[in-house]
Design a protein around this motif. Structure first.
Motif, PDB file in Angstrom:
ATOM      1  N   VAL A  86      24.608   6.923  15.002  1.00  0.00           N
ATOM      2  CA  VAL A  86      25.709   6.269  14.283  1.00  0.00           C
ATOM      3  C   VAL A  86      26.429   7.314  13.500  1.00  0.00           C
ATOM      4  O   VAL A  86      25.303   8.131  12.838  1.00  0.00           O
ATOM      5  N   PRO A  88      28.321   7.116   9.662  1.00  0.00           N
ATOM      6  CA  PRO A  88      28.961   6.372   8.332  1.00  0.00           C
ATOM      7  C   PRO A  88      30.422   6.716   8.418  1.00  0.00           C
ATOM      8  O   PRO A  88      30.826   7.909   8.449  1.00  0.00           O
ATOM      9  N   LYS A  91      29.641  15.256  27.011  1.00  0.00           N
ATOM     10  CA  LYS A  91      28.442  14.886  26.062  1.00  0.00           C
ATOM     11  C   LYS A  91      28.109  13.515  25.804  1.00  0.00           C
ATOM     12  O   LYS A  91      29.141  12.850  25.536  1.00  0.00           O
ATOM     13  N   PHE A 126      24.909  10.674  24.175  1.00  0.00           N
ATOM     14  CA  PHE A 126      24.071  10.618  22.933  1.00  0.00           C
ATOM     15  C   PHE A 126      23.059   9.406  23.120  1.00  0.00           C
ATOM     16  O   PHE A 126      23.695   8.383  23.500  1.00  0.00           O
ATOM     17  N   GLU A 147      21.262  14.693  23.087  1.00  0.00           N
ATOM     18  CA  GLU A 147      22.635  14.807  23.356  1.00  0.00           C
ATOM     19  C   GLU A 147      22.636  15.545  24.678  1.00  0.00           C
ATOM     20  O   GLU A 147      21.690  16.449  24.997  1.00  0.00           O
ATOM     21  N   LYS A 161      17.508  21.163  21.662  1.00  0.00           N
ATOM     22  CA  LYS A 161      16.836  20.764  20.733  1.00  0.00           C
ATOM     23  C   LYS A 161      15.349  20.722  21.059  1.00  0.00           C
ATOM     24  O   LYS A 161      15.041  20.586  22.216  1.00  0.00           O
ATOM     25  N   LEU A 200      18.927  26.276  13.881  1.00  0.00           N
ATOM     26  CA  LEU A 200      19.839  26.096  12.646  1.00  0.00           C
ATOM     27  C   LEU A 200      18.767  25.208  11.516  1.00  0.00           C
ATOM     28  O   LEU A 200      19.374  25.245  10.569  1.00  0.00           O
ATOM     29  N   ALA A 207      18.170  21.942  11.716  1.00  0.00           N
ATOM     30  CA  ALA A 207      18.761  20.838  11.630  1.00  0.00           C
ATOM     31  C   ALA A 207      18.079  19.747  12.432  1.00  0.00           C
ATOM     32  O   ALA A 207      17.290  19.979  13.458  1.00  0.00           O
ATOM     33  N   PRO A 208      18.087  18.394  11.988  1.00  0.00           N
ATOM     34  CA  PRO A 208      18.778  18.009  10.855  1.00  0.00           C
ATOM     35  C   PRO A 208      18.201  18.416   9.413  1.00  0.00           C
ATOM     36  O   PRO A 208      17.208  18.680   9.569  1.00  0.00           O
ATOM     37  N   PRO A 242      26.343  22.613  20.739  1.00  0.00           N
ATOM     38  CA  PRO A 242      25.701  21.146  20.421  1.00  0.00           C
ATOM     39  C   PRO A 242      26.690  20.585  19.623  1.00  0.00           C
ATOM     40  O   PRO A 242      27.514  21.032  18.946  1.00  0.00           O
ATOM     41  N   PHE A 243      26.541  19.140  19.694  1.00  0.00           N
ATOM     42  CA  PHE A 243      27.348  18.333  18.673  1.00  0.00           C
ATOM     43  C   PHE A 243      26.674  17.949  17.586  1.00  0.00           C
ATOM     44  O   PHE A 243      27.179  17.311  16.569  1.00  0.00           O
ATOM     45  N   LEU A 244      25.323  17.732  17.893  1.00  0.00           N
ATOM     46  CA  LEU A 244      24.462  17.498  16.415  1.00  0.00           C
ATOM     47  C   LEU A 244      24.224  18.739  15.867  1.00  0.00           C
ATOM     48  O   LEU A 244      22.976  19.373  16.201  1.00  0.00           O
ATOM     49  N   ILE A 245      24.528  18.934  14.951  1.00  0.00           N
ATOM     50  CA  ILE A 245      24.338  20.419  14.304  1.00  0.00           C
ATOM     51  C   ILE A 245      23.804  20.204  12.803  1.00  0.00           C
ATOM     52  O   ILE A 245      23.387  18.933  12.338  1.00  0.00           O
ATOM     53  N   LYS A 246      24.274  21.123  11.844  1.00  0.00           N
ATOM     54  CA  LYS A 246      23.867  20.970  10.445  1.00  0.00           C
ATOM     55  C   LYS A 246      25.206  20.982   9.598  1.00  0.00           C
ATOM     56  O   LYS A 246      25.994  21.515   9.967  1.00  0.00           O
ATOM     57  N   SER A 247      25.049  20.126   8.470  1.00  0.00           N
ATOM     58  CA  SER A 247      26.303  19.941   7.754  1.00  0.00           C
ATOM     59  C   SER A 247      26.264  21.347   6.946  1.00  0.00           C
ATOM     60  O   SER A 247      25.340  21.754   6.104  1.00  0.00           O
ATOM     61  N   ASP A 295      32.251  17.129   6.573  1.00  0.00           N
ATOM     62  CA  ASP A 295      31.756  16.886   7.914  1.00  0.00           C
ATOM     63  C   ASP A 295      31.508  15.333   8.160  1.00  0.00           C
ATOM     64  O   ASP A 295      31.302  14.582   7.035  1.00  0.00           O
ATOM     65  N   VAL A 320      28.611  12.884   9.234  1.00  0.00           N
ATOM     66  CA  VAL A 320      27.230  13.060   9.527  1.00  0.00           C
ATOM     67  C   VAL A 320      26.630  12.110  10.310  1.00  0.00           C
ATOM     68  O   VAL A 320      27.153  10.912  10.465  1.00  0.00           O
ATOM     69  N   VAL A 321      25.345  12.235  10.642  1.00  0.00           N
ATOM     70  CA  VAL A 321      24.709  11.423  11.668  1.00  0.00           C
ATOM     71  C   VAL A 321      23.407  11.215  11.081  1.00  0.00           C
ATOM     72  O   VAL A 321      22.485  12.227  11.266  1.00  0.00           O
ATOM     73  N   TYR A 362      22.357  14.951  10.730  1.00  0.00           N
ATOM     74  CA  TYR A 362      22.923  15.889  11.407  1.00  0.00           C
ATOM     75  C   TYR A 362      24.402  15.988  11.274  1.00  0.00           C
ATOM     76  O   TYR A 362      24.849  15.094  10.538  1.00  0.00           O
ATOM     77  N   LEU A 372      28.445  16.572  12.791  1.00  0.00           N
ATOM     78  CA  LEU A 372      29.317  16.886  14.167  1.00  0.00           C
ATOM     79  C   LEU A 372      30.261  17.962  13.690  1.00  0.00           C
ATOM     80  O   LEU A 372      30.512  18.071  12.687  1.00  0.00           O
ATOM     81  N   PHE A 377      35.367  17.650  14.881  1.00  0.00           N
ATOM     82  CA  PHE A 377      35.458  16.556  14.096  1.00  0.00           C
ATOM     83  C   PHE A 377      35.632  16.801  12.669  1.00  0.00           C
ATOM     84  O   PHE A 377      34.954  18.011  12.101  1.00  0.00           O
TER      85      PHE A 377
END
Lengths: 606, 606
Positions: free
Chosen positions: A177, A179, A214, A216, A228, A578, A587, A589-590, B163-168, B175, B177-178, B188, B190, B216
C-alpha cells in the motif's frame, strides 16, 4: 560518438581501414615491449595491439582491468586467428589511445567463472551485469519481450496501460500500500495484477488487450519469488476457452521460434486437472518423460470416477498399505539393479522433511523375470507380479511405492518421480514440452476459515453446466471434515494453466461477465454484499452496461525467461532483483524515511 | 469464437456470404415491421436488418442500447449506401440472434457529442472509453508506443526493466513511499524516474537502453498533471550531445511518420536557452509563428552579452519604463486597426492575476505610415518610429509593450505572444514544429534555502569548459540579492529539451560519469558527504569501476500523445486517469485500509 565501430563488429573485410573503438579493458598482456589488450563492449571483444612506440605512453598511463578507453588505429589481419570470437580474424594496430575513465580493482572478477559470492555480486549488481552470463539473460529477456509484442501486435492486441495506484482489495495475497498525502489516512494499493482493469477494457470494447507489466505481492518470499514481478497480461472478448488456448499456444510457439530457433509444430498436449493429479501427482506435470503414477489405492473422497488396484494390495496384512489413505507407485525404468545402499538412500530421500514420508517400499522387476521386494513377507511373487503389471513395469524396472495421507503422499510421489527423472537424465535442458492443464476446480477449501476460496481468482467462471450447481446450493459447509462431499467441491472452472517442463508459465480463465453470477461468486467466498460493493462495486457496475463474454491469460514473464534460458532462478533474468528478504542490497532499500515525510503522510511508526 | 467477422470488416465483396457478428447495439430503428440495428465493436459499425419474420422474437427479447448481441445472417448489398463508414456498402440480413448480455440505460449517451459531464464520465470511465474520441486516443497512444519501440529496436536499444520498489531520495519532487512489512519501520519509494538505474546500466555496458515506463511524483496536482505518468526513457553510452540530438529527433520524426503520416524532413531547429528566453520569454517557445520579443531594456544581471534598445526609451520621462527592470515588446502583425475597446481588453488581459502586469503600452503602426501610441505624451513620432524599427514592425502592426520586473515581465510577454498567436490563428492544430533548446543553466537559485538546486537533475554534467568554474569556486552564496553575480549562475549544462509546438515533450542531458565531479555536484547542492553516500552511494560506487561517458533523454509519453492527438489534456490519452485531487473516482481510491493491514506494516494513522 566516441567510436566508429563496436567491439563486435570488425571482420577481415575491414582490414586496412582506420577505426576508433571504445570499451572496457578486459585483459592486458605484455610480450616484451608489445602490449595486447582485449577491449570489451556489449557487442564483443576486439584485440588491440600497442606497439613498442606506445610503451612510454602506456607506462605513463598504465591500463588496468575495467578501465574505459578510446583507441584509434588500423584494422589488421591477425597472424594467429581466434576462432572462438567473431572478431578473431583481426586486431587493431593502435595509433593512439585515451583513458576515458579509470577503474578500481573490481571486488570480484568479471568473468564467466567469477570468484564473487552471491551477496557480493548482488551488492555490486552493476558489475555482475557485465558478466557474459547475465548479459545473455538480459538479452534473452528482451528478445522474449520483443517476440511477444510482435505476435500480439500481429493479432490485433493493443498495449493499454493500466494504473499502478489503485485500491486495496486483499483477497488471496497481501497488497503493498501507498499512503496518500493529499487524502490523509487513505492509501492506494499497488496492483497484484491488472485483472479488473483488463476486464473493464473488455467492457469498454477494446477486444484484445495486452501489457507486459509489473505486478506486486507482499508475500513472505520463497527462494525464487520477488515482491515485484512481470506478467505478460492478455485479455480477449467474444472468445471461448478453445480460442484462448489456440491464440496463446501460438504466442509461446512464436517465442520458441524467435528466441530459441525451435519450430514447435506439435499440437500442445492437453490434460485435465484430475488426470494431472492422478497420473503425475501434480497440477504442473513435467511431460518430458513418462514414469506415470500407478494408483494402487485411491482415497475415498476424491477421484471418484478413477479406477485403482486396491484388490492387489488389500488383505495381505501389510498395515502400512492397509491403513493408508493413498498408495501410489512409480516404475523407474532400468533401475532394478539398484543396490541395497541405493534403495536405502532413496528411502532416506523420501523421509526428508521436505518430502515427509515414513518410508518407501521397493519392488525389483529383475531382468531375468524374477521379482524381489522389501515386502516379500506380505506379498507372494504372484501378487508382486500383478502389481508390476498394474504399474506397466518392464523387466529391469524398479518399482517405488509410497503410502500415507492423500495429499502428502501424492505430492511425495510427484517429487520422487521428478527426482528419478532428473537422476536418469530424462529432464533434458534443451527439450521443451508444453502442456495445457484444464478443468481446474473452481473452489478450494480454506481450513482456517471453513469456507471456500477461489482457486484461481474470484472472476473465473464455472463450466457452463456447473453454473446451476453453484447457484442452487448454499455455499456454507456444515461439517468441515466432509467438505469434499459438498457440491461446490465438484464444480470445475473454465480455467487453464500452461505448463512448460514442469513449471507453470501461465494461467487464465474465461471470466464471469454477468453481474448476478459475479455476486453469487463473491457471496460463495464469504463476502458480504457491502464488502463486495466496497471492493468491486465498479466491476459489478460495469457488468450492468453490456459486458461481453471474455477471457484471458497471464504469463509469468520472469519465469518464462528463466526456463527458456535453461535456469531455475528468475533472479538471474531480472536486471535489479531483490534478495530473499525483499531487500535491494545494492540500493540498501527499503530504508527509513525522514520524519518530515511521515508527517506529510499523516502516519507514524509503531 | 462468438463471431466470424468484426463489425468493421465486411465489404461489398462479401455479399452473399453467411456470417456471424457480435457487438454492441448502437441504435435500434423501426420502420414498420422491419428493424434496423447498428452493431458496434472496436473495428466499426455494421447495419443489421431484422425482417418481419423476426419481429415476434424481437418483441419477446427487445434490444436496447449497449446490449451485447450475437447475430447470424447473410451479407447483402445496401440499396442506400452510407459513404461515411467503411462497411457502408453492405448490411446483414439477420437470420437469428442471441442476447449475450443486457445493458441498463447508460448514465450518459455513448456518442461523440455526449451529454455526460466530466465527473460522471470519470466515474463510468469504462463507458466513456467506448466513445469514438477516446478510442481514437487510446489507439493513437498504442501506435506511438509501437512506433517508438520499432525505431529504438532498429537502433539497437534494449528494453530493460528497472525496479519500482526503490529507495526514497527526495531531491526536487516528493516520493510516494511504500511501507515494508518485512522490514518494520522501513519504506520503499516508487521511482520518480529510472534515472540512476539507467545510468547503472550504462556502467554495466548495456550501451543503449530504453523503457516505456510508469513514474510517480507526489506533487500537488496542477490541472494537467497525474501522480503516475509514463515516460519513454532512453540512455546511450559513448555519445556526445550531438549524437543524442540526432538519435532522438529521428525517433520523433519516425513517430510523426508512423502515427500522423507526416514526413518531417526539415532539420530540427536548435536554439540556446538564452536565445529562447531573450526572443520568446520562454524556454519552450512555440516556433510555429514568429512575433519575437523585442528587448527594449534588459535587466542588469542576466543576458550580459545581448543588446537592447534602452537608448530609444530612456530619458523620456516615462517613469514606467525608466523604473522597470525589463521592457519588452511584441509586434502583432496586422493588428494596427484594433479599436480602443480591443486594446483596453488586451490591457485587462495582461492585468489578470495569472499574468500579473500593471498595464500595457501600445503603439499602432498605421498602414499609411503614421504612428500613434498610448505614450504619445512621452515619445515623439520619431522615437516611436525608431522603436517600431527596432521591433521590426511593418505598417499595419500593433506593438504591445510590457514593463516590470524581469521574470514576471518576460513571462507575461511570452503569454501575451502566445495569446495573440492563438487569436490570429497562427497556432495551427495540424502543424508540428520541433525545436531543441540547448545550453540550459546547470543551477537554479533556491530562494528559501539560499542555495543552488539542479535545474535538470543532479546527474547532469556541466559544459566541459565550465567544469573548472564549478570545481574552483565555493558554491556558497554570500549575498542572496547578488546570487546572479556568483560564478555558478553562469555555468551551462550539457542539457537539452525537445519542444513541440510550445510544449516540452522531452528532455535530457549528458551525465556526469566521474565520481569526483559527481561528489562536487552533490556538495554544490548542499548535500553533506554522509547524505550523498546514504542516498547515492551505489552510484558513486559504480563510477569507481569504469563508468563510460553517457547521456540520455526522457519523453513525456502522455503529453506527446496528447499533442499528436491535437489535445491539451493528457487525461484523455490515459485509459484510467486520476482526477485533479489524485483520486480514481471510478475505483474510489485511495481509500482507508484495515487495521490489520496497518498492524502488519507497523504503522499507525496520525
Amino acid at each position: 560518438m566516441y567510436r566508429k565501430h563496436t567491439c563486435g563488429e570488425l571482420r577481415i573485410a575491414h582490414a586496412g581501414q582506420d577505426t576508433t573503438l571504445a570499451g572496457w579493458v578486459q585483459t592486458v598482456r605484455k610480450f616484451g615491449a608489445i602490449t595486447f589488450v582485449d577491449l570489451r563492449d556489449r557487442y564483443g571483444i576486439t584485440q588491440l595491439v600497442f606497439a613498442e612506440s606506445l610503451s612510454a605512453e602506456l607506462d605513463e598511463q598504465p591500463l588496468g582491468r575495467e578501465f574505459v578507453i578510446q583507441v584509434t588505429g588500423t584494422v589488421v589481419e591477425r597472424s594467429n586467428r581466434n576462432p572462438n570470437i567473431h572478431t578473431g580474424d583481426i586486431e587493431i594496430s593502435v595509433k593512439g589511445f585515451r583513458i576515458l575513465n579509470r577503474s578500481s580493482v573490481p571486488p570480484f572478477t568479471i568473468q564467466d567463472d567469477t570468484d564473487g559470492g552471491d551477496d557480493l555480486r548482488m551488492r555490486y549488481r552493476y558489475l555482475d551485469l557485465r558478466r557474459n552470463i547475465l548479459k545473455r539473460n538480459i538479452e534473452l529477456r528482451y528478445s522474449v519481450n520483443r517476440s511477444a509484442r510482435n505476435y500480439l501486435h500481429e493479432h490485433h492486441f493493443m498495449d493499454i496501460e493500466t494504473p499502478f495506484l489503485i485500491k486495496s482489495t486483499p483477497e488471496g495475497a497481501r497488497d503493498f500500500v501507498v499512503p496518500s498525502r493529499m487524502n490523509a489516512g487513505q492509501f492506494y494499493a499497488l496492483p497484484q495484477s491488472p485483472q479488473t482493469f483488463k476486464q473493464l477494457l473488455m467492457v469498454s470494447g477494446y477486444d484484445r488487450y495486452y501489457q507486459i507489466v509489473k505486478c506486486f505481492r507482499d508475500e513472505d518470499l520463497r527462494a525464487d519469488r520477488q515482491p515485484e514481478f512481470t506478467q505478460i497480461d492478455c485479455e480477449m472478448s467474444f472468445v471461448e476457452q478453445e480460442d484462448i488456448l489456440n491464440m496463446f499456444e501460438g504466442l509461446v510457439k512464436r517465442i520458441f521460434l524467435d528466441v530459441k530457433g525451435i519450430d514447435y509444430t506439435d499440437a500442445v498436449q492437453r490434460m485435465s486437472w484430475e488426470d494431472a493429479m492422478w497420473h503425475y501427482g501434480n497440477d504442473k506435470p513435467d511431460i518430458r518423460f513418462d514414469m506415470m503414477l500407478c494408483n494402487l489405492k485411491k482415497p475415498d473422497s476424491v477421484f471418484t470416477d478413477k479406477k485403482d488396484y486396491i484388490d492387489l494390495i488389500d488383505g495381505a496384512g501389510f498395515n502400512v498399505f492397509d491403513n493408508a489413505e493413498t498408495v501410489v507407485a512409480i516404475s523407474v525404468p532400468g533401475a532394478a539393479e539398484y543396490t541395497r545402499k541405493q534403495t536405502d538412500e532413496l528411502t532416506d530421500w523420501v523421509k526428508r522433511p521436505q518430502i515427509g514420508m515414513q518410508g518407501m517400499v521397493w519392488i525389483k522387476c529383475n531382468a531375468d523375470g524374477s521379482i524381489k521386494s522389501s515386502v516379500d513377507k506380505f506379498y507372494s511373487e504372484e501378487k508382486l507380479k500383478a502389481i508390476a503389471k498394474a504399474c506397466r513395469s518392464n523387466p529391469g524396472d524398479l518399482i517405488l511405492v509410497l503410502a500415507g495421507a492423500e495429499e502428502r503422499t501424492r505430492k511425495a510421489a510427484s517429487e520422487l518421480r521428478l527426482e528419478m527423472g532428473e537422476r536418469l537424465g530424462m529432464r533434458k535442458r534443451d527439450e521443451f514440452k508444453l502442456l495445457w492443464v484444464l478443468d481446474f476446480p473452481l473452489f478450494e477449501y480454506s481450513d482456517g476459515d471453513n469456507r471456500w476460496v477461489a482457486r484461481h481468482h474470484p472472476f473465473t467462471s464455472p463450466k457452463p453446466d456447473h453454473i446451476s450447481v453453484m447457484i442452487n446450493n448454499d455455499p456454507s459447509i456444515a461439517d468441515p471434515a466432509q467438505y469434499l462431499a459438498h457440491p461446490y467441491a465438484q464444480i470445475k472452472a473454465n480455467a487453464y494453466d500452461m505448463v512448460l517442463n514442469g513449471n507453470e508459465i501461465g494461467g487464465g480463465s474465461i471470466r464471469i461477465f454477468q453481474r448476478d453470477l459475479q455476486e453469487k461468486m463473491f457471496a460463495a467466498l464469504g463476502m458480504s454484499e457491502e464488502e463486495s460493493l466496497h471492493k468491486f462495486g465498479f466491476l459489478l457496475g460495469a457488468f450492468e452496461y453490456g459486458a461481453p463474454p471474455h477471457g484471458g491469460v497471464a504469463f509469468g514473464f520472469d519465469r518464462l525467461c528463466a526456463i527458456l534460458g535453461g535456469s531455475e532462478s528468475i533472479r538471474d533474468f531480472i536486471a535489479f532483483p531483490k534478495n530473499n528478504s525483499g531487500r535491494d542490497v545494492m540500493l540498501d532499500a527499503p530504508a527509513s524515511i525522514d520524519d518530515k515525510q511521515l508527517d506529510e503522510l499523516s502516519i507514524r511508526l509503531k
